[in-house]
Scaffold this active site. Structure first.
Site, PDB file in Angstrom:
ATOM      1  N   ILE A 163       0.831  -1.196   0.000  1.00  0.00           N
ATOM      2  CA  ILE A 163       0.000   0.000   0.000  1.00  0.00           C
ATOM      3  C   ILE A 163       0.872   1.256   0.000  1.00  0.00           C
ATOM      4  O   ILE A 163       0.494   2.293  -0.556  1.00  0.00           O
ATOM      5  CB  ILE A 163      -0.976  -0.003   1.202  1.00  0.00           C
ATOM      6  CG1 ILE A 163      -2.064   1.059   1.032  1.00  0.00           C
ATOM      7  CG2 ILE A 163      -0.244   0.212   2.512  1.00  0.00           C
ATOM      8  CD1 ILE A 163      -3.014   0.790  -0.107  1.00  0.00           C
ATOM      9  N   TYR A 164       2.065   1.182   0.590  1.00  0.00           N
ATOM     10  CA  TYR A 164       2.994   2.321   0.524  1.00  0.00           C
ATOM     11  C   TYR A 164       3.306   2.662  -0.925  1.00  0.00           C
ATOM     12  O   TYR A 164       3.179   3.806  -1.366  1.00  0.00           O
ATOM     13  CB  TYR A 164       4.275   1.978   1.275  1.00  0.00           C
ATOM     14  CG  TYR A 164       5.425   2.911   0.985  1.00  0.00           C
ATOM     15  CD1 TYR A 164       5.372   4.251   1.360  1.00  0.00           C
ATOM     16  CD2 TYR A 164       6.564   2.452   0.324  1.00  0.00           C
ATOM     17  CE1 TYR A 164       6.420   5.120   1.072  1.00  0.00           C
ATOM     18  CE2 TYR A 164       7.618   3.304   0.049  1.00  0.00           C
ATOM     19  CZ  TYR A 164       7.541   4.635   0.420  1.00  0.00           C
ATOM     20  OH  TYR A 164       8.574   5.486   0.139  1.00  0.00           O
ATOM     21  N   ALA A 165       3.730   1.651  -1.696  1.00  0.00           N
ATOM     22  CA  ALA A 165       4.058   1.886  -3.100  1.00  0.00           C
ATOM     23  C   ALA A 165       2.835   2.344  -3.883  1.00  0.00           C
ATOM     24  O   ALA A 165       2.926   3.221  -4.757  1.00  0.00           O
ATOM     25  CB  ALA A 165       4.642   0.617  -3.709  1.00  0.00           C
ATOM     26  N   THR A 167       0.262   4.071  -2.794  1.00  0.00           N
ATOM     27  CA  THR A 167      -0.055   5.478  -2.528  1.00  0.00           C
ATOM     28  C   THR A 167       0.916   6.399  -3.247  1.00  0.00           C
ATOM     29  O   THR A 167       0.535   7.470  -3.726  1.00  0.00           O
ATOM     30  CB  THR A 167      -0.032   5.789  -1.023  1.00  0.00           C
ATOM     31  OG1 THR A 167       1.267   5.512  -0.468  1.00  0.00           O
ATOM     32  CG2 THR A 167      -1.087   5.002  -0.267  1.00  0.00           C
TER      33      THR A 167
END
Length: 349
Positions: A163-165, A167
């Site tokens: 989810i970091y990537a 976003t």
């Protein structure tokens, strides 16, 4: 220490940096102040890692004429707008984000709030003030499951693994839409495993050095058969400084865009890798730390962690084409500089 590249005087005079108490923001602010810019820092001082380290960075910057700061969250649009209106920056460099690949598995909502909502608020401020250049941080993690290396900005990147990537990829798309709709010159830079003095405690180099000095084992994922394009902090900052003046322009036609240029055919929007253009095996990285410290590590070899990728490797040719600069600090030199800072800061000599 690597000498910063020669730069021409900038047409811009004032820069708003989000995440100014963070690792990269702190170093960038120091560089811009040394180059004569007025800088206002904006940082939420979240407790994702040791807030004392962030406070120390800001305290150092506040000793320099030309630097002012606000402590507030990016999600607080009213405060961000007030600060931007009062400071009236020529340029905004948006570095603030919820960082960390592994933490995104534990607290994904923090990434939506900080990285999506916070970035939207920054873009709105930039649009309203019609800044001369908006520069925003992305990450090599957006390349996700891409197997072709070195990674080039023109490669398709639609297979994010965390989810970091995801976003960060979303903010690239958001930035493109604002660049197109409002003719807002926007540069997104994709960072590759940044390290150096004043680094984050959640990063591998910091954790490895701290554990080895304390006699604790270090966790080495994928049994050390991982490769990273380690980018020394001064090299990264040099790249950002030069990109500030490499303002993208909306092309007259797609034929005007060079084959390796990520410039959009319909917007003043560009994506630029900032990396060392060299992949280093994790086991070799650990060897270099051991050699620098003169202490062998207790190695806890582990399987690959969920969401991680086996390798990253930047093609930094576009950065060189745009600025004439290419990062080149040898990883052993960079590790030695980090260790010197760590031993001094934590009084371990």
């Amino acid at each position: 220490m690597p000498q910063p590249p020669a730069v021409k005087p900038s047409a811009f005079k004032s820069v708003l940096i989000t995440g100014s108490a963070g690792f990269i923001g702190f170093h960038l602010a120091r560089r811009l102040l040394a180059d004569g810019f007025r800088v206002h820092g904006y940082d939420g001082m979240t407790d994702y890692y040791d807030v004392t380290l962030k406070q120390r960075r800001h305290a150092m910057l506040l000793q320099t004429p030309g630097f002012t700061a606000t402590e507030a969250m990016l999600e607080d649009a009213a405060t961000l707008d007030r600060v931007a209106d009062e400071f009236r920056p020529d340029v905004i460099v948006h570095l603030a984000a919820q960082a960390g690949v592994r933490y995104s598995l534990e607290n994904p909502r923090a990434y939506i709030d900080a990285n999506i909502v916070g970035t939207f608020n920054v873009m709105e401020a930039a649009r309203r003030l019609e800044v001369g250049h908006l520069l925003m941080a992305s990450t090599s993690s957006v390349y996700g499951a891409n197997a072709r290396m070195p990674y080039a900005e023109t490669d398709k990147a639609d297979t994010q693994l965390t989810i970091y990537a995801a976003t960060k990829k979303a903010t690239e798309a958001m930035g493109h839409s604002y660049a197109h709709l409002w003719n807002l010159p926007t540069t997104m830079f994709r960072f590759f495993t940044v390290y150096g003095p004043w680094g984050r405690p959640d990063m591998a180099l910091f954790k490895f050095v701290d554990a080895i000095l304390e006699g604790r084992p270090i966790d080495i994922y994928n049994h050390g058969e991982m490769f990273r394009d380690f980018t020394y902090i001064d090299d990264l900052v040099n790249g950002i400084r030069l990109l500030i003046d490499a303002v993208p322009q909306r092309p007259a036609s797609p034929e005007d865009i060079a084959p390796n240029d990520s410039l959009s055919p319909v917007a003043p929007h560009r994506i630029v890798n900032i990396g060392n253009s060299d992949k280093v095996r994790l086991l070799d990285f650990v060897d270099a730390i051991e050699d620098t410290l003169g202490i062998p590590a207790k190695r806890n070899l582990m399987d690959m962690q969920k969401g991680d990728v086996p390798a990253t490797w930047a093609d930094a040719g576009l950065l060189q084409d745009l600025t004439g600069y290419r990062p080149a600090t040898d990883v052993r030199q960079g590790i030695a500089r980090f260790v010197d800072w760590f031993l001094d800061y934590y009084e371990k000599r």
